[in-house]
Scaffold this active site. Sequence first.
Site, mmCIF file in Angstrom:
data_model
loop_
_atom_site.group_PDB
_atom_site.id
_atom_site.type_symbol
_atom_site.label_atom_id
_atom_site.label_comp_id
_atom_site.label_asym_id
_atom_site.label_seq_id
_atom_site.Cartn_x
_atom_site.Cartn_y
_atom_site.Cartn_z
ATOM 1 N N ILE A 49 0.828 -1.210 0.000
ATOM 2 C CA ILE A 49 0.000 0.000 0.000
ATOM 3 C C ILE A 49 0.857 1.253 0.000
ATOM 4 C CG2 ILE A 49 -1.660 1.329 1.370
ATOM 5 C CD1 ILE A 49 -2.813 -1.392 2.309
ATOM 6 N N TYR B 247 -2.873 -6.915 17.389
ATOM 7 C CA TYR B 247 -3.102 -6.114 16.188
ATOM 8 C C TYR B 247 -4.352 -5.246 16.355
ATOM 9 C CZ TYR B 247 -3.256 -5.089 11.148
ATOM 10 O OH TYR B 247 -3.260 -4.464 9.928
ATOM 11 N N THR C 207 -1.124 -7.815 -0.517
ATOM 12 C CA THR C 207 0.176 -7.151 -0.398
ATOM 13 C C THR C 207 1.244 -8.218 -0.180
ATOM 14 O OG1 THR C 207 0.156 -6.934 2.022
ATOM 15 C CG2 THR C 207 -0.972 -5.207 0.739
ATOM 16 N N PRO C 208 2.523 -7.843 -0.297
ATOM 17 C CA PRO C 208 3.583 -8.820 -0.020
ATOM 18 C C PRO C 208 3.491 -9.414 1.389
ATOM 19 C CG PRO C 208 4.490 -6.969 -1.222
ATOM 20 C CD PRO C 208 3.076 -6.601 -0.889
#
Length: 250
Positions: free
Chosen positions: A18, A153, A190-191
């Site tokens: 991102i 998280y 994403t990676p």
Amino acid sequence: MDDLTGKVALVTGAASGIGLATARRFAAADAALILVDRNAGRLAAAVESLGAGRHRGVTMDVTDEAAWTKLADEIDRDAGRLDILVNNAGFGVFRSIADTSLDHWRAIMAVNLDSVFLATKHLLPLLARSGSGAIVNMSSIRGIAAAANTGSYCAAKGAVRMFTKATALECAALGNGVRANSVHPGHIATPLSAGVHADPAIAARLLADIPVGRIGTPDEIADAILFLASDASKYMTGAELVIDGGSTAQ
């Protein structure tokens, strides 16, 4: 929305995912960029792809306060202003509460939350100097709706959400022209998430929870960040923008 001419923007976690998609959007909108990431090799490649002559890469640990103090001084000396701050750096390793060590908890908090505080604290004077500064903080749908095995998280991203609102209200009270908003992505390719999405069983469970039936892309989040960073959102502050394919609408 697509015109950031004359503006200086800083993006953390800018070497991939991102962050890199956002940097590309900003560069296309004619902003001058300061890209921050801890991965020197990927960062150099990112800067080169955007045009190294105009944009700058800074390899640093976003949890290091001394590094932020140094960078703020350098921006003040070289550019004299900062118009946009995108606090994008972050990561998540999902574990049960019982399996979460204090070191893991602190690492999640440091990268996802402490870095947002440090960047805001040390760059706010420069953002205020611009007269119309914009802060965009990366939270998550886990900052709004919790899930099992994501305690650290959720705690970090929920705190980012509320810190953003507090920043918005403080800046409004000061009348310094700085706006602060948060972005809350759902499942994005994403990676960092590639390993998760590569597992067919996990991917199937994720897709079952997304009403539109697909994983999002970094570009779709970058478009939202560009909107919040631009004058197109100049009446928005303290808001949260959810981009999750309908996951939190259920």
